[in-house]
Scaffold this motif. Structure first.
Motif, PDB file in Angstrom:
ATOM      1  N   TYR A  23       0.613  -1.093  -0.052  1.00 23.65           N
ATOM      2  CA  TYR A  23       0.082  -0.170  -0.009  1.00 23.65           C
ATOM      3  C   TYR A  23       0.797   1.386  -0.067  1.00 23.65           C
ATOM      4  CZ  TYR A  23      -4.456  -2.447   0.229  1.00 23.65           C
ATOM      5  OH  TYR A  23      -5.532  -3.437  -0.049  1.00 23.65           O
ATOM      6  N   GLU A  24       2.129   1.282  -0.216  1.00 25.99           N
ATOM      7  CA  GLU A  24       2.827   2.255  -0.483  1.00 25.99           C
ATOM      8  C   GLU A  24       2.657   2.823  -1.841  1.00 25.99           C
ATOM      9  OE1 GLU A  24       7.038   1.189  -0.135  1.00 25.99           O
ATOM     10  OE2 GLU A  24       7.172   1.759   2.138  1.00 25.99           O
ATOM     11  N   LYS A  25       2.078   1.920  -2.787  1.00 27.07           N
ATOM     12  CA  LYS A  25       1.599   2.532  -4.049  1.00 27.07           C
ATOM     13  C   LYS A  25       0.485   3.167  -4.112  1.00 27.07           C
ATOM     14  CE  LYS A  25       4.435  -1.117  -6.564  1.00 27.07           C
ATOM     15  NZ  LYS A  25       4.379  -2.173  -7.264  1.00 27.07           N
ATOM     16  N   GLN A  26       0.296   4.427  -5.034  1.00 24.57           N
ATOM     17  CA  GLN A  26      -0.749   5.002  -4.944  1.00 24.57           C
ATOM     18  C   GLN A  26      -2.003   4.215  -5.652  1.00 24.57           C
ATOM     19  OE1 GLN A  26      -2.003   8.028  -3.913  1.00 24.57           O
ATOM     20  NE2 GLN A  26      -4.103   8.586  -5.136  1.00 24.57           N
ATOM     21  N   GLU A  27      -1.638   3.549  -6.766  1.00 22.92           N
ATOM     22  CA  GLU A  27      -2.671   2.750  -7.547  1.00 22.92           C
ATOM     23  C   GLU A  27      -3.157   1.683  -6.757  1.00 22.92           C
ATOM     24  OE1 GLU A  27      -0.179  -0.331 -10.045  1.00 22.92           O
ATOM     25  OE2 GLU A  27       1.255   1.194  -9.701  1.00 22.92           O
ATOM     26  N   ASN A  28      -2.628   1.273  -5.852  1.00 22.50           N
ATOM     27  CA  ASN A  28      -3.397  -0.141  -4.898  1.00 22.50           C
ATOM     28  C   ASN A  28      -4.273   0.576  -4.069  1.00 22.50           C
ATOM     29  OD1 ASN A  28      -1.583  -2.115  -6.241  1.00 22.50           O
ATOM     30  ND2 ASN A  28      -0.058  -1.891  -4.740  1.00 22.50           N
ATOM     31  N   LEU A  29      -3.995   1.780  -3.465  1.00 19.82           N
ATOM     32  CA  LEU A  29      -4.895   2.367  -2.434  1.00 19.82           C
ATOM     33  C   LEU A  29      -6.086   2.833  -3.352  1.00 19.82           C
ATOM     34  CD1 LEU A  29      -2.286   4.803  -0.440  1.00 19.82           C
ATOM     35  CD2 LEU A  29      -3.854   3.014   0.326  1.00 19.82           C
ATOM     36  N   SER A  30      -5.807   3.375  -4.480  1.00 14.60           N
ATOM     37  CA  SER A  30      -7.004   3.594  -5.191  1.00 14.60           C
ATOM     38  C   SER A  30      -7.719   2.455  -5.956  1.00 14.60           C
ATOM     39  CB  SER A  30      -6.330   4.396  -6.765  1.00 14.60           C
ATOM     40  OG  SER A  30      -7.451   4.767  -7.487  1.00 14.60           O
ATOM     41  N   LYS A  31      -7.231   1.520  -5.994  1.00 15.38           N
ATOM     42  CA  LYS A  31      -8.079   0.250  -6.554  1.00 15.38           C
ATOM     43  C   LYS A  31      -8.923  -0.108  -5.158  1.00 15.38           C
ATOM     44  CE  LYS A  31      -5.818  -3.004  -8.550  1.00 15.38           C
ATOM     45  NZ  LYS A  31      -4.725  -4.392  -8.743  1.00 15.38           N
ATOM     46  N   LEU A  32      -8.356  -0.245  -3.926  1.00 20.13           N
ATOM     47  CA  LEU A  32      -9.103  -0.347  -2.756  1.00 20.13           C
ATOM     48  C   LEU A  32     -10.396   0.599  -2.629  1.00 20.13           C
ATOM     49  CD1 LEU A  32      -9.643  -2.135  -0.190  1.00 20.13           C
ATOM     50  CD2 LEU A  32      -8.001  -0.462   0.744  1.00 20.13           C
ATOM     51  N   TRP A  33     -10.020   1.774  -3.015  1.00 20.90           N
ATOM     52  CA  TRP A  33     -11.184   2.922  -2.829  1.00 20.90           C
ATOM     53  C   TRP A  33     -12.152   2.521  -3.994  1.00 20.90           C
ATOM     54  CZ3 TRP A  33     -12.659   7.552  -5.880  1.00 20.90           C
ATOM     55  CH2 TRP A  33     -13.553   8.158  -5.277  1.00 20.90           C
TER      56      TRP A  33
END
Length: 456
Positions: A207-217
């Motif tokens: 979850y250091e990657k923005q793309e993974n946080l965005s995917k969760l959201w």
């Protein structure tokens, strides 16, 4: 010499699984996993593949016991979970599953585009943590939200090659008052989803990657729109996060999460007068009263007879009480123990599944059924109530394990909470499941005896 090597092999404690879910180096207080990958016990990729016929039909009975004994190797965990959660029928072929996968990915794309049309940050690779709308439907002109919406719209229009005043279009979008009640409720949930995403499993390098946080959201936002009765509630991000880590395709992760929510969504439903998880808390109280009446009486005397101190355990399935890796190990053991081969059919065609339930007596002897589920089937019709989920007995086993401490040291609810908080990171998933199974058998035996006495 050879015998010494064999002895050493059998005593091998196994390889740690933590390396598959790397923790950020600055996070020093993260509990270490107790889950070890063990040859001959953990379900390996080789054993998993061997359970399929050339056409793709799965003999899931070959895997359930192994999962219960030693969990699933992290490299195949996501794929196995899709079967345990009922995404696919073990009696389906490779081709049939591929068709279902394509249909679901298309369905998710349609849902996501519908959400993106209502709020353009969806699918943009970004997420928001600020409120975007009031309860009356008036837009909240938060600069950060406006900036994200503008950037999302610019990116989309640049990709599609459309021209025009992008800034004005984005600002006009934000200025529109919303009148649709369901859309208002959905937009009200977006910032809470963002706040939860920002703090979910942040110790993980993933979850250091923005793309993974965005995917969760994105997944949680689409689910909030998809499930109009539940929308979004805190805790759901903890349940969804592992799906994104285990399944590369966002749509596959969404449907795996949706299947998990089929089991748990009742806990998140609430009205003005009740919260869904109350029924599970009542079940927990009943189980504890039967298997440890002295503890139940003590908790009730302290004002804890409603068992609210156990809400978190039931809502997010021990995600906070175990390390990340161990919580996944716990979940898959639970699902293997509860597995019903008609799970897929129950979700896809409830009426046909209901007709097949008449065959439950013969199915109770099948090795395709999980051990916990088999016990419930054997007692179907003998019990005075519907079968309880294994999660209730897991919490009961934790309470039973801490019974002496609770009885001697707890002088108030604060003490109860403190004692239970001490188990965080120190629980053993395998022992917890074994304890839950023992309590389940004890509970069934005692309730059956009580019911017999009432009849006589």
């Amino acid at each position: 010499m050879a015998s010494l090597d064999i002895t050493k092999m059998w005593r091998d404690p196994g390889a740690p699984a933590d390396s598959f879910y790397q923790v950020r180096p600055e996070c020093k207080d993260v509990p270490k996993s107790k889950f070890r990958i063990k040859n001959g016990k953990t379900l390996s990729e080789r054993k998993w593949r061997a359970a399929f016929s050339p056409e793709g039909y799965l003999d899931i009975g070959k895997t359930l016991g192994r999962i219960h004994r030693g969990g699933i190797h992290p490299s195949i965990r996501g794929e196995v979970w899709e079967f345990l959660l009922g995404c696919y029928d073990p009696k389906s072929s490779h081709a049939e599953r591929e068709d279902i996968r394509k249909q679901r990915r298309t369905q998710y794309a349609i849902l996501k585009e519908e959400c993106r049309t209502m709020f353009p940050v969806i699918g943009s690779g970004r997420y928001i943590t600020a409120p975007v709308i009031t309860e009356d439907g008036d837009p909240i002109l938060d600069p950060l939200v406006l900036q994200e919406a503008k950037a999302a719209k610019e990116a989309k229009e640049a990709t599609s090659g459309s021209q025009g005043n992008v800034t004005g279009a984005s600002d006009d979008y934000e200025m529109i008052k919303e009148d649709d009640k369901r859309v208002i409720e959905w937009k009200l949930s977006l910032h809470q989803i963002g706040l939860d995403v920002a703090r979910t499993d942040r110790s993980l390098v993933f979850y250091e990657k923005q793309e993974n946080l965005s995917k969760l959201w994105d997944i949680l936002s689409v689910y909030a729109w998809f499930d109009k009765d539940v929308n979004y509630c805190q805790g759901m991000s903890d349940l969804c996060s592992p799906m994104i880590i285990l399944l590369d395709d966002e749509a596959d992760a969404f449907w795996c999460f949706e299947r998990l929510m089929r089991r748990l969504r009742g806990n998140f439903r609430y009205t003005e007068s009740s919260v869904g998880v109350e029924s599970q808390l009542n079940n927990l109280a009943s189980v504890t009263q039967v298997i440890d009446p002295k503890l139940h009486q003590h908790l009730d005397k302290l004002g804890g007879g409603d068992y609210l101190f156990a809400v978190r355990m039931l809502m997010v399935l021990f995600r906070r009480e175990f390390s990340f890796c161990d919580s996944l190990y716990l979940w898959e053991m639970m699902w293997a123990l509860e597995y019903d081969p008609d799970l897929f059919l129950t979700y896809e065609d409830p009426e046909l599944a209901a007709d097949k339930s008449e065959e439950s007596k013969s199915k109770a002897k099948s090795r395709q059924v999980g051990k916990f589920e088999r016990e419930n089937m054997k007692n179907a019709g003998k019990a005075a109530e519907a079968p309880l989920p294994i999660s209730v007995f897991l919490v009961a086993s934790v309470l039973k394990d801490k019974s002496d401490k609770l009885l001697t040291e707890a002088r108030g609810l604060d003490d109860v909470v403190k004692i239970l908080n001490d188990v965080n990171g120190n629980l053993d998933a395998k022992k917890a499941c074994t304890g839950a199974m023992k309590l389940h058998r004890k509970y069934l035996k005692k309730t059956k005896k009580a019911l017999t006495s009432l009849i006589l």
